[in-house]
Design a protein around this motif. Structure first.
Motif, PDB file in Angstrom:
ATOM      1  N   GLY A 196      44.169  68.515 -17.008  1.00  0.00           N
ATOM      2  CA  GLY A 196      44.172  67.202 -18.316  1.00  0.00           C
ATOM      3  C   GLY A 196      44.893  66.997 -17.564  1.00  0.00           C
ATOM      4  O   GLY A 196      46.192  66.135 -18.345  1.00  0.00           O
ATOM      5  N   VAL A 197      44.757  66.289 -16.178  1.00  0.00           N
ATOM      6  CA  VAL A 197      45.960  65.091 -15.321  1.00  0.00           C
ATOM      7  C   VAL A 197      45.300  63.374 -15.939  1.00  0.00           C
ATOM      8  O   VAL A 197      44.320  63.449 -16.620  1.00  0.00           O
ATOM      9  N   PRO A 198      46.455  63.015 -16.673  1.00  0.00           N
ATOM     10  CA  PRO A 198      45.480  61.727 -17.412  1.00  0.00           C
ATOM     11  C   PRO A 198      44.363  61.264 -16.457  1.00  0.00           C
ATOM     12  O   PRO A 198      44.639  60.703 -15.036  1.00  0.00           O
ATOM     13  N   PRO A 199      43.532  60.698 -16.776  1.00  0.00           N
ATOM     14  CA  PRO A 199      42.054  59.907 -16.272  1.00  0.00           C
ATOM     15  C   PRO A 199      42.444  59.236 -15.011  1.00  0.00           C
ATOM     16  O   PRO A 199      42.008  58.414 -14.310  1.00  0.00           O
ATOM     17  N   VAL A 200      43.615  57.741 -15.981  1.00  0.00           N
ATOM     18  CA  VAL A 200      44.427  56.825 -15.370  1.00  0.00           C
ATOM     19  C   VAL A 200      44.568  57.443 -14.441  1.00  0.00           C
ATOM     20  O   VAL A 200      44.864  56.794 -12.801  1.00  0.00           O
ATOM     21  N   VAL A 201      46.161  58.140 -13.219  1.00  0.00           N
ATOM     22  CA  VAL A 201      46.653  59.028 -12.362  1.00  0.00           C
ATOM     23  C   VAL A 201      45.795  59.346 -11.241  1.00  0.00           C
ATOM     24  O   VAL A 201      45.481  59.471 -10.583  1.00  0.00           O
ATOM     25  N   ALA A 202      44.489  60.130 -12.300  1.00  0.00           N
ATOM     26  CA  ALA A 202      43.460  60.950 -10.868  1.00  0.00           C
ATOM     27  C   ALA A 202      42.353  59.966 -10.554  1.00  0.00           C
ATOM     28  O   ALA A 202      41.992  59.636  -8.987  1.00  0.00           O
ATOM     29  N   ALA A 203      42.133  58.271 -11.139  1.00  0.00           N
ATOM     30  CA  ALA A 203      41.919  57.740 -10.277  1.00  0.00           C
ATOM     31  C   ALA A 203      42.314  56.854  -9.442  1.00  0.00           C
ATOM     32  O   ALA A 203      42.759  56.418  -8.334  1.00  0.00           O
ATOM     33  N   LEU A 204      44.230  56.308  -9.479  1.00  0.00           N
ATOM     34  CA  LEU A 204      45.099  55.430  -9.081  1.00  0.00           C
ATOM     35  C   LEU A 204      45.373  56.388  -7.879  1.00  0.00           C
ATOM     36  O   LEU A 204      46.059  55.516  -7.018  1.00  0.00           O
TER      37      LEU A 204
END
Length: 366
Positions: A338-346
């Motif tokens: 459940g890590v926020p998508p923006v964090v996973a991409a950044l």
């Protein structure tokens, strides 16, 4: 100084293009090995196989661009260091900050190229490649500007597009009799296909022709019946896998296509995390080209010894491969925990950027 900047960027760009071409040649070789077993099936000839491989190259170029920037930057800077050109540049007044600024300009050029490939060229050609192969292997489908065309029995079907959840959009179908006379036309807004190959159409407009007669070389129709159905089952018997050529992996979709599909899922209260991760990765991926330019400087050998140069180049390439796989790992982690998508991409890009800055500062202190 502007002349020196252009010289550096040109050297870096030339080596990057060479590295990209070498990587594309390697990937294309693997594609040929993978596809050679299908040659001879249906109308899938060697020429069509080569067309398929060539149309897949922009997608490979998009994936490999950051790695090519890293390898090309490493080779170019290593050659400049080996020829003492970097030393001369620094003694003539080019500080590390100015060198970093030049590298960021170089990285920006390939970042723009990555964005253009990922948004327009790669998704379009990858889809055409899959359509070409499927059409040649099955003999039942072909593609055009209006989507996918299929023939099954006495029906000719056009499907505009398929969403990643296998929902079909923009279905049109025409049925004919044994005399090749049109007897029915169907248009549906959307459709789903179950395991038994039954089509479940939504918002269906149908027109049936009856009393067909040939008079004076022209077709006469006695009656046209039209009807509208909110839902309708259509037993067409067309295998679902034939339509999978319309299915696009989220990683291969453009930002605009992902945006449209995410809104579709949100409107229908469905999960969007996988596609949000792909959306953010699409935004951040071009930045990776600039980060790899900094990493190339961090791994540029200060010594002219060839052994040191080869070792630095090897570790730099390994780091580039680690970045490639780290992006996928963080994507899976985001879905699982459940890590926020923006964090996973950044996060992968940020971590490698910080690593590059740290290694450059450490190198300068020496």
């Amino acid at each position: 100084m502007k002349l020196l900047n252009r010289y550096l960027i040109r050297q870096l760009a030339v080596m990057t293009v060479y590295a990209l071409l070498a990587l594309l040649a390697l990937y294309s070789f693997f594609d040929i090995i993978s596809e050679i077993g299908d040659v001879g099936e249906g109308s899938y000839t060697g020429w069509k196989m080569m067309q398929y491989v060539l149309m897949q190259m922009p997608a490979h170029a998009y994936e490999l661009m950051p790695l090519a920037v890293l390898i090309g930057g490493l080779i170019a800077l290593s050659q400049l260091a080996a020829g003492s050109e970097l030393t001369v540049m620094k003694t003539s007044g080019m500080s590390t900050q100015k060198l970093i600024a030049v590298l960021l300009q170089f990285g920006l050029i390939f970042a723009v190229a990555t964005a253009l490939l990922g948004e327009w060229l790669a998704p379009s050609l990858s889809q055409r490649a899959e359509n070409l192969k499927a059409g040649a292997l099955s003999g039942k489908i072909s593609t055009g500007s209006q989507g996918l065309w299929l023939k099954e029995g006495n029906a000719i079907i056009n499907v505009r597009e398929m969403l990643p959840d296998h929902t079909l959009l923009g279905i049109k179908a025409w049925r004919h009799n044994e005399a090749l006379q049109l007897v029915e036309a169907v248009a549906a807004e959307s459709a789903t296909i179950d395991a038994d190959s039954n089509w479940h159409l939504q918002n269906v407009h149908s027109s049936r022709l009856s009393g067909l007669q040939q008079r004076d070389g022209q077709m006469d129709v006695d009656l046209v019946q039209t009807e509208f159905d909110k839902e309708k089952q259509w037993d067409i018997g067309l295998q679902r896998n034939l339509l999978d050529v319309l299915l696009v992996d989220p990683e291969q979709m453009s930002v605009s296509a992902l945006t449209t599909y995410i809104r579709h899922l949100q409107d229908n209260n469905q999960q969007t995390r996988q596609y949000e991760i792909a959306w953010w990765r699409k935004l951040m991926y071009p930045v990776a080209a600039m980060i790899m330019a900094l990493v190339a400087l961090a791994f540029t050998p200060q010594s002219t010894r060839h052994g040191n140069m080869g070792l630095k180049l090897f570790f730099g390439i390994c780091l580039g491969l680690a970045f490639h796989f780290a992006g996928r790992l963080f994507g899976f982690t985001s879905q699982l925990y459940g890590v926020p998508p923006v964090v996973a991409a950044l996060l992968p890009t940020l971590l490698f950027g910080l690593l590059g800055v740290y290694l450059i500062r450490r190198q300068e202190k020496r």
